[in-house]
Design a protein around this motif. Structure first.
Motif, mmCIF file in Angstrom:
data_model
loop_
_atom_site.group_PDB
_atom_site.id
_atom_site.type_symbol
_atom_site.label_atom_id
_atom_site.label_comp_id
_atom_site.label_asym_id
_atom_site.label_seq_id
_atom_site.Cartn_x
_atom_site.Cartn_y
_atom_site.Cartn_z
ATOM 1 N N PRO A 64 -21.704 38.601 -13.893
ATOM 2 C CA PRO A 64 -21.521 38.909 -15.320
ATOM 3 C C PRO A 64 -20.242 38.321 -15.922
ATOM 4 N N THR A 65 -19.222 38.096 -15.110
ATOM 5 C CA THR A 65 -17.970 37.548 -15.626
ATOM 6 C C THR A 65 -18.183 36.194 -16.301
ATOM 7 N N ALA A 66 -19.074 35.389 -15.738
ATOM 8 C CA ALA A 66 -19.408 34.070 -16.291
ATOM 9 C C ALA A 66 -20.862 33.789 -15.945
ATOM 10 N N PRO A 67 -21.792 34.259 -16.764
ATOM 11 C CA PRO A 67 -23.225 34.162 -16.443
ATOM 12 C C PRO A 67 -23.736 32.741 -16.241
ATOM 13 N N ASP A 68 -23.024 31.735 -16.764
ATOM 14 C CA ASP A 68 -23.475 30.351 -16.591
ATOM 15 C C ASP A 68 -23.194 29.824 -15.182
ATOM 16 N N ILE A 69 -22.357 30.519 -14.424
ATOM 17 C CA ILE A 69 -22.076 30.117 -13.041
ATOM 18 C C ILE A 69 -23.145 30.706 -12.133
ATOM 19 N N GLN A 70 -23.783 29.838 -11.367
ATOM 20 C CA GLN A 70 -24.861 30.264 -10.479
ATOM 21 C C GLN A 70 -24.318 30.559 -9.078
ATOM 22 N N ILE A 71 -24.825 31.622 -8.470
ATOM 23 C CA ILE A 71 -24.491 31.965 -7.087
ATOM 24 C C ILE A 71 -25.793 32.100 -6.312
ATOM 25 N N TRP A 72 -25.879 31.400 -5.196
ATOM 26 C CA TRP A 72 -27.047 31.463 -4.315
ATOM 27 C C TRP A 72 -26.583 31.808 -2.915
ATOM 28 N N VAL A 73 -27.222 32.785 -2.275
ATOM 29 C CA VAL A 73 -26.803 33.213 -0.946
ATOM 30 C C VAL A 73 -27.997 33.258 0.000
ATOM 31 N N LYS A 74 -27.705 33.015 1.271
ATOM 32 C CA LYS A 74 -28.720 33.091 2.315
ATOM 33 C C LYS A 74 -28.077 33.638 3.572
ATOM 34 N N GLN A 75 -28.638 34.715 4.087
ATOM 35 C CA GLN A 75 -28.123 35.292 5.322
ATOM 36 C C GLN A 75 -28.650 34.502 6.513
ATOM 37 N N LEU A 76 -27.759 34.067 7.359
ATOM 38 C CA LEU A 76 -28.119 33.272 8.525
ATOM 39 C C LEU A 76 -27.824 34.050 9.798
ATOM 40 N N GLU A 77 -28.521 33.709 10.855
ATOM 41 C CA GLU A 77 -28.410 34.469 12.098
ATOM 42 C C GLU A 77 -27.095 34.242 12.822
ATOM 43 N N ASP A 78 -26.426 33.117 12.557
ATOM 44 C CA ASP A 78 -25.236 32.782 13.345
ATOM 45 C C ASP A 78 -23.937 33.290 12.728
ATOM 46 N N SER A 79 -24.011 34.185 11.730
ATOM 47 C CA SER A 79 -22.801 34.702 11.109
ATOM 48 C C SER A 79 -23.097 36.025 10.430
ATOM 49 N N SER A 80 -22.086 36.921 10.389
ATOM 50 C CA SER A 80 -22.241 38.177 9.669
ATOM 51 C C SER A 80 -22.078 37.974 8.167
ATOM 52 N N ALA A 81 -21.541 36.831 7.764
ATOM 53 C CA ALA A 81 -21.389 36.502 6.350
ATOM 54 C C ALA A 81 -22.437 35.466 5.957
ATOM 55 N N PRO A 82 -22.955 35.541 4.726
ATOM 56 C CA PRO A 82 -24.000 34.609 4.318
ATOM 57 C C PRO A 82 -23.453 33.226 3.978
#
Length: 241
Positions: A64-82
């Protein structure tokens, strides 16, 4: 030893041997460094293609801070962070953005990346390749992280600038007490020139923090690269005054 939020084990202090990860490359020659960065570049290009595909497995995160900025995430098996891909336009050329994000002055870095505690260039390999040591502040109760990375700047024929980064083992980059050695699988920036002296920025982060992270910190981690783009916009606006 059991894993915890504080690091790879319940002990927050890391011995020198724990800063060496056998799964990471240990380059010795210039050719070694070059080949590692070639692999990192290919991985970045693969992620850049994948996140835009409907079947790529990436999910959009609102900002919401900057709706024009896109964020895409994918959880992967080799890390606890996406794996996180952040995309947004900045009112500056690709070269101007490159100069800002590659700066070594910690006060200048903290203007757009407040969590960065330290950055040191350990070796200039040549051909735009550097060995870099980084320290990053984590939120309580998680231990601070550090990393030893290999970075390369590639300028393509169409003006695109790619900054690819990946973790390595390096003999003069030993463990530091109070920091957990994280691993950058592949991270970096893709800077695509736009008309009017602007630039489309794609920032990628695929990091293994080497320890479990609480949910609140994972959520913070997902949007932090987008917040960095907001800070960069503010820096650029100040420069034009």
């Amino acid at each position: 030893m059991s894993k915890s939020w504080f690091g790879g084990s319940s002990n927050t202090e890391k011995s020198a041997t724990e800063a060496f990860y056998p799964e990471l490359p240990t380059p010795k020659t210039k050719e070694d460094f070059i080949e590692i960065t070639k692999t990192a570049y290919k991985q970045m290009m693969s992620i850049n293609d994948e996140y835009m595909q409907d079947d790529g497995g990436y999910e959009a995160v609102s900002f919401p801070t900057a709706p024009d900025i896109q964020i895409w995430v994918k959880q992967l098996e080799d890390s606890s962070a996406p794996c996180i891909v952040t995309v947004g336009d900045l009112p500056a050329t690709a070269n101007e953005i490159k100069e800002i994000v590659l700066a070594s002055d910690i006060k200048e870095i903290q203007k757009w990346n407040p969590e960065c505690l330290d950055k040191k260039v350990l070796k200039e390999v040549g051909d735009g390749i550097q060995v870099i040591y980084l320290q990053v502040k984590a939120q309580f109760p998680v231990s601070n992280r550090d990393a030893c990375v290999l970075s390369r700047v590639i300028v393509e024929d169409d003006g695109r600038i790619v900054i690819c980064t990946t973790s390595i083992n390096y003999e003069s980059c030993s463990a530091v007490n109070g920091f957990v050695r994280s691993v950058s699988k592949v991270s970096g920036w893709i800077l695509d020139p736009l008309d009017g002296g602007k630039c489309m920025v794609t920032r990628m982060l695929h990091t293994d923090p080497k320890g479990l992270l609480p949910t609140f910190l994972l959520n913070f981690f997902k949007t932090r690269p987008a917040q960095s783009l907001v800070f960069l916009r503010e820096i650029l606006a100040q420069k034009k005054k």
